[in-house]
Write an enzyme that holds these catalytic residues in place. Sequence first.
Site, PDB file in Angstrom:
ATOM      1  N   ASP A   1       0.818  -1.218   0.000  1.00 38.75           N
ATOM      2  CA  ASP A   1       0.000   0.000   0.000  1.00 38.75           C
ATOM      3  C   ASP A   1       0.849   1.264   0.000  1.00 38.75           C
ATOM      4  O   ASP A   1       0.587   2.205  -0.735  1.00 38.75           O
ATOM      5  CB  ASP A   1      -0.982  -0.002   1.186  1.00 38.75           C
TER       6      ASP A   1
ATOM      7  N   ASP B   1       6.611   3.903   3.780  1.00 40.56           N
ATOM      8  CA  ASP B   1       6.655   4.997   4.746  1.00 40.56           C
ATOM      9  C   ASP B   1       8.083   5.044   5.308  1.00 40.56           C
ATOM     10  O   ASP B   1       8.974   5.604   4.677  1.00 40.56           O
ATOM     11  CB  ASP B   1       5.596   4.694   5.811  1.00 40.56           C
ATOM     12  N   SER B   2       8.329   4.392   6.437  1.00 43.79           N
ATOM     13  CA  SER B   2       9.708   4.335   6.955  1.00 43.79           C
ATOM     14  C   SER B   2      10.588   3.462   6.057  1.00 43.79           C
ATOM     15  O   SER B   2      11.802   3.618   6.033  1.00 43.79           O
ATOM     16  CB  SER B   2       9.710   3.759   8.377  1.00 43.79           C
ATOM     17  N   GLY B   3       9.973   2.515   5.358  1.00 45.07           N
ATOM     18  CA  GLY B   3      10.707   1.566   4.514  1.00 45.07           C
ATOM     19  C   GLY B   3      11.004   0.254   5.222  1.00 45.07           C
ATOM     20  O   GLY B   3      11.517  -0.684   4.618  1.00 45.07           O
TER      21      GLY B   3
ATOM     22  N   THR C   1       8.920  -2.151   6.584  1.00 51.52           N
ATOM     23  CA  THR C   1       8.115  -3.327   6.220  1.00 51.52           C
ATOM     24  C   THR C   1       8.652  -3.952   4.942  1.00 51.52           C
ATOM     25  O   THR C   1       8.917  -5.154   4.897  1.00 51.52           O
ATOM     26  CB  THR C   1       6.633  -2.924   6.030  1.00 51.52           C
ATOM     27  N   LEU C   2       8.835  -3.134   3.922  1.00 50.04           N
ATOM     28  CA  LEU C   2       9.267  -3.702   2.642  1.00 50.04           C
ATOM     29  C   LEU C   2      10.698  -4.212   2.694  1.00 50.04           C
ATOM     30  O   LEU C   2      11.019  -5.215   2.053  1.00 50.04           O
ATOM     31  CB  LEU C   2       9.077  -2.684   1.517  1.00 50.04           C
TER      32      LEU C   2
ATOM     33  N   LYS D   1       5.905   7.793   0.556  1.00 45.29           N
ATOM     34  CA  LYS D   1       6.124   9.002   1.376  1.00 45.29           C
ATOM     35  C   LYS D   1       7.622   9.108   1.614  1.00 45.29           C
ATOM     36  O   LYS D   1       8.105   8.740   2.695  1.00 45.29           O
ATOM     37  CB  LYS D   1       5.445   8.818   2.749  1.00 45.29           C
TER      38      LYS D   1
HETATM   39  P1  IMP Z   1       6.689   1.288   6.800  1.00 47.36           P
HETATM   40  O1  IMP Z   1       6.875   2.388   7.830  1.00 47.36           O
HETATM   41  O2  IMP Z   1       7.262   1.667   5.475  1.00 47.36           O
HETATM   42  O3  IMP Z   1       7.209  -0.012   7.325  1.00 47.36           O
HETATM   43  O4  IMP Z   1       5.121   1.126   6.615  1.00 47.36           O
HETATM   44  C1  IMP Z   1       4.363   0.510   7.623  1.00 47.36           C
HETATM   45  C2  IMP Z   1       2.895   0.466   7.348  1.00 47.36           C
HETATM   46  O5  IMP Z   1       2.318   1.591   7.984  1.00 47.36           O
HETATM   47  C3  IMP Z   1       2.424   0.578   5.904  1.00 47.36           C
HETATM   48  O6  IMP Z   1       2.489  -0.644   5.199  1.00 47.36           O
HETATM   49  C4  IMP Z   1       0.994   1.024   6.113  1.00 47.36           C
HETATM   50  O7  IMP Z   1       0.151  -0.091   6.284  1.00 47.36           O
HETATM   51  C5  IMP Z   1       1.099   1.870   7.375  1.00 47.36           C
HETATM   52  N1  IMP Z   1       1.036   3.308   7.049  1.00 47.36           N
HETATM   53  C6  IMP Z   1       2.049   4.145   6.761  1.00 47.36           C
HETATM   54  N2  IMP Z   1       1.600   5.393   6.492  1.00 47.36           N
HETATM   55  C7  IMP Z   1       0.246   5.325   6.616  1.00 47.36           C
HETATM   56  C8  IMP Z   1      -0.824   6.279   6.441  1.00 47.36           C
HETATM   57  O8  IMP Z   1      -0.638   7.465   6.115  1.00 47.36           O
HETATM   58  N3  IMP Z   1      -2.091   5.806   6.649  1.00 47.36           N
HETATM   59  C9  IMP Z   1      -2.359   4.520   6.999  1.00 47.36           C
HETATM   60  N4  IMP Z   1      -1.395   3.595   7.145  1.00 47.36           N
HETATM   61  C10 IMP Z   1      -0.117   3.990   6.960  1.00 47.36           C
HETATM   62 MG    MG Z   2       1.151  -2.076   4.654  1.00 46.19          MG
END
Ligand code: IMP
Ligand code: MG
Length: 186
Positions: free
Chosen positions: A108, A111-113, A115-116, A139
Amino acid sequence: MPHTIDLQEYNSKIKRVLITEEELKAAIKKAGPEIDRYFDGYPLLLVSILKGSFLFAADLCRELTVPCEIAFMCARSYYGNTSSTGTVNITMDIDQDLSRYNVVIVEDIVDSGRTLTAVVDLLKYRNPHSLHVVTLLDKPSRRVVDFKADISLFTIPDEFVIGYGFDGDKELYRNLPYIATSSAEE
Ligand code: IMP
Ligand code: MG
């Protein structure tokens, strides 16, 4: 405690439409042929990361014209006190032999990167024939771990978004057909 929701309060948390239903449709239509190109005789395996990517994966897979299977993985992020101490748990995994597939991770948002990065590391270790990542949103200003998706449909500013798979508050708003900014960040 009764589980009731005040409709006025619910609606008030949808601030501004950021990406319309039509814009989502057009971008996903355009991404289909780009992903078709990953086919080289081996089928694609779309790995949808739940729950956030369920609508994106459902719409994206219908834009593909090459042989393709769908699988689902559930990844949860846990954060410590500082933003750099997050860990990712895989709470539902896939069991395919990845050497038989061109794997395409469908996410989806980056964000922080974290998860992926975790999901890619895990799936790479299983020897996929090829591995690519497609994300609906990016983002970049929020990145903690260096990560770049192969295909990213929209770059958005540092705002919390809801709708089209994204939850805003206790699992609500995932069913909105558009993406909106929100004041509902948990
Ligand atoms: P990461 O920080 O890249 O590991 O992303 C973690 C998860 O946070 C994403 O896969 C989303 O499911 C959730 N997330 C990040 N930003 C948003 C947002 O703006 N709205 C809702 N969920 C978010
Ligand atoms: Mg997600």
